[in-house]
Design a protein around this motif. Structure first.
Motif, PDB file in Angstrom:
ATOM      1  N   GLY A  28     -54.025  45.427  65.070  1.00 32.67           N
ATOM      2  CA  GLY A  28     -53.581  44.151  65.601  1.00 32.67           C
ATOM      3  C   GLY A  28     -52.537  43.452  64.760  1.00 32.67           C
ATOM      4  O   GLY A  28     -52.226  42.279  65.006  1.00 32.67           O
ATOM      5  N   ASN A  44     -50.787  38.516  62.544  1.00 32.32           N
ATOM      6  CA  ASN A  44     -52.003  39.094  63.107  1.00 32.32           C
ATOM      7  C   ASN A  44     -52.194  38.573  64.524  1.00 32.32           C
ATOM      8  O   ASN A  44     -52.239  37.359  64.738  1.00 32.32           O
ATOM      9  CB  ASN A  44     -53.217  38.745  62.241  1.00 32.32           C
ATOM     10  CG  ASN A  44     -54.450  39.525  62.660  1.00 32.32           C
ATOM     11  OD1 ASN A  44     -55.032  39.267  63.705  1.00 32.32           O
ATOM     12  ND2 ASN A  44     -54.841  40.492  61.852  1.00 32.32           N
ATOM     13  N   SER A  46     -54.683  38.473  66.359  1.00 30.61           N
ATOM     14  CA  SER A  46     -55.975  37.861  66.641  1.00 30.61           C
ATOM     15  C   SER A  46     -56.065  36.424  66.151  1.00 30.61           C
ATOM     16  O   SER A  46     -56.936  35.683  66.585  1.00 30.61           O
ATOM     17  CB  SER A  46     -57.099  38.692  66.003  1.00 30.61           C
ATOM     18  OG  SER A  46     -57.130  39.988  66.538  1.00 30.61           O
ATOM     19  N   SER A  47     -55.183  36.015  65.231  1.00 29.95           N
ATOM     20  CA  SER A  47     -55.366  34.696  64.628  1.00 29.95           C
ATOM     21  C   SER A  47     -54.091  33.878  64.480  1.00 29.95           C
ATOM     22  O   SER A  47     -54.171  32.701  64.123  1.00 29.95           O
ATOM     23  CB  SER A  47     -56.004  34.849  63.241  1.00 29.95           C
ATOM     24  OG  SER A  47     -55.191  35.659  62.403  1.00 29.95           O
ATOM     25  N   ARG A  61     -58.166  40.388  70.824  1.00 30.45           N
ATOM     26  CA  ARG A  61     -59.600  40.681  70.673  1.00 30.45           C
ATOM     27  C   ARG A  61     -60.331  40.634  72.008  1.00 30.45           C
ATOM     28  O   ARG A  61     -61.224  41.426  72.262  1.00 30.45           O
ATOM     29  CB  ARG A  61     -60.226  39.692  69.695  1.00 30.45           C
ATOM     30  CG  ARG A  61     -59.743  39.867  68.263  1.00 30.45           C
ATOM     31  CD  ARG A  61     -60.664  39.193  67.282  1.00 30.45           C
ATOM     32  NE  ARG A  61     -60.233  39.375  65.908  1.00 30.45           N
ATOM     33  CZ  ARG A  61     -61.009  39.146  64.859  1.00 30.45           C
ATOM     34  NH1 ARG A  61     -62.244  38.723  65.023  1.00 30.45           N
ATOM     35  NH2 ARG A  61     -60.553  39.323  63.639  1.00 30.45           N
ATOM     36  N   ARG A  62     -59.982  39.678  72.842  1.00 31.27           N
ATOM     37  CA  ARG A  62     -60.695  39.528  74.117  1.00 31.27           C
ATOM     38  C   ARG A  62     -60.294  40.583  75.130  1.00 31.27           C
ATOM     39  O   ARG A  62     -61.098  41.020  75.938  1.00 31.27           O
ATOM     40  CB  ARG A  62     -60.437  38.132  74.695  1.00 31.27           C
ATOM     41  CG  ARG A  62     -60.919  36.997  73.793  1.00 31.27           C
ATOM     42  CD  ARG A  62     -60.660  35.654  74.443  1.00 31.27           C
ATOM     43  NE  ARG A  62     -60.978  34.555  73.536  1.00 31.27           N
ATOM     44  CZ  ARG A  62     -60.802  33.279  73.832  1.00 31.27           C
ATOM     45  NH1 ARG A  62     -60.290  32.942  75.018  1.00 31.27           N
ATOM     46  NH2 ARG A  62     -61.113  32.329  72.952  1.00 31.27           N
ATOM     47  N   PRO A  64     -58.326  43.795  74.456  1.00 29.41           N
ATOM     48  CA  PRO A  64     -57.545  44.708  73.610  1.00 29.41           C
ATOM     49  C   PRO A  64     -56.801  45.740  74.444  1.00 29.41           C
ATOM     50  O   PRO A  64     -57.272  46.177  75.497  1.00 29.41           O
ATOM     51  CB  PRO A  64     -58.619  45.373  72.741  1.00 29.41           C
ATOM     52  CG  PRO A  64     -59.867  45.289  73.544  1.00 29.41           C
ATOM     53  CD  PRO A  64     -59.771  43.986  74.294  1.00 29.41           C
TER      54      PRO A  64
END
Length: 251
Positions: A28, A44, A46-47, A61-62, A64
């Protein structure tokens, strides 16, 4: 989720619009260049609140993305089988590390272990993670129809060899696709521990992170594999010198 690949336009709340220069679908992390900045910025997915250029959020993440292309390849082969190209076969097997799976499309004779190789008809999930294309002129996230047309344009002579009937294999492949797609793929890895068994279970692998292990019914191996597990696959014994009785070492 849309395709994530080098060249994708993204939007960052603090830096504005940028372009992805490198991506890793396994972790990611991406590298992107914004405006006139000389260096790429590592982010990243995801964040770091990165969005696509049109404002659609990237929910790594939710939702992928596929970390390997095998399910997309299965959909393409399935469509070609239905169009009469039944002598097209998809071989999948893991790398020694077990982190990635290789794939190989081949045509003509159904010789799984002695299959012929054509440039551009094989690849690895390790490469796909950084540049999610098959390698025959396709674009990231290409549809099944687009994959078929680009393959036919890339190697029409090779695809012509797949035209013909192999009803046993086409029936098996249809059943496997019906059971596994879109979230799982099959592997044709033969575990040495299964030697001596008539037909161990076909290995099934999820193509996206966070998916549960396959819990459906056991699937048969493709036609032509029956009986391959009944004996150990060992290298042939070296020839012995008829005078000394010692093994001969090839020069």
């Amino acid at each position: 989720m849309k395709a994530l690949a080098p060249g994708t336009v993204i939007f960052h709340r603090h830096r504005g619009y940028g372009v992805i220069t490198a991506v890793n679908l396994l972790t990611g992390w991406i590298s992107a260049r914004f405006g006139t900045e000389a260096r790429a910025l590592d982010l990243n997915l995801s964040s770091d609140e990165v969005q696509f250029g049109d404002g659609e959020p990237i929910l790594f993440r939710r939702a992928p993305p596929d970390r390997m292309p095998h399910a997309r390849l299965m959909q393409m082969v399935r469509q070609l089988h239905r169009a009469g190209y039944q002598r097209l076969y998809l071989y999948s097997w893991p790398k020694p590390s077990g982190l990635h799976w290789r794939w190989h499309l081949f045509t003509g004779q159904r010789e799984w272990l002695q299959r012929s190789w054509r440039e551009g008809w094989y690849g690895s999930g390790a490469d796909y993670n950084f540049n999610p294309v098959m390698g025959w002129g396709d674009s990231p996230g290409a549809t099944t129809d687009e994959l078929v047309h680009t393959l036919a344009k890339f190697d029409p002579q090779g695809l012509a060899q797949a035209l013909g009937r192999d009803e046993d294999h086409a029936r098996w492949f249809e059943e496997v696709c019906e059971a596994l797609l879109p979230g799982y793929m099959y592997s044709l890895d033969m575990d040495p521990a299964t030697a001596g068994q008539d037909a161990p279970a076909l290995p099934i692998v999820p193509v996206r992170a966070g998916m549960p292990a396959y819990s459906g019914p056991e699937l048969a191996w493709p036609p032509g594999w029956k009986g391959i597990w009944r004996k150990q696959h060992l290298l042939p014994a070296p020839k012995r010198n008829i005078i000394t009785g010692m093994p001969e070492i090839p020069g």
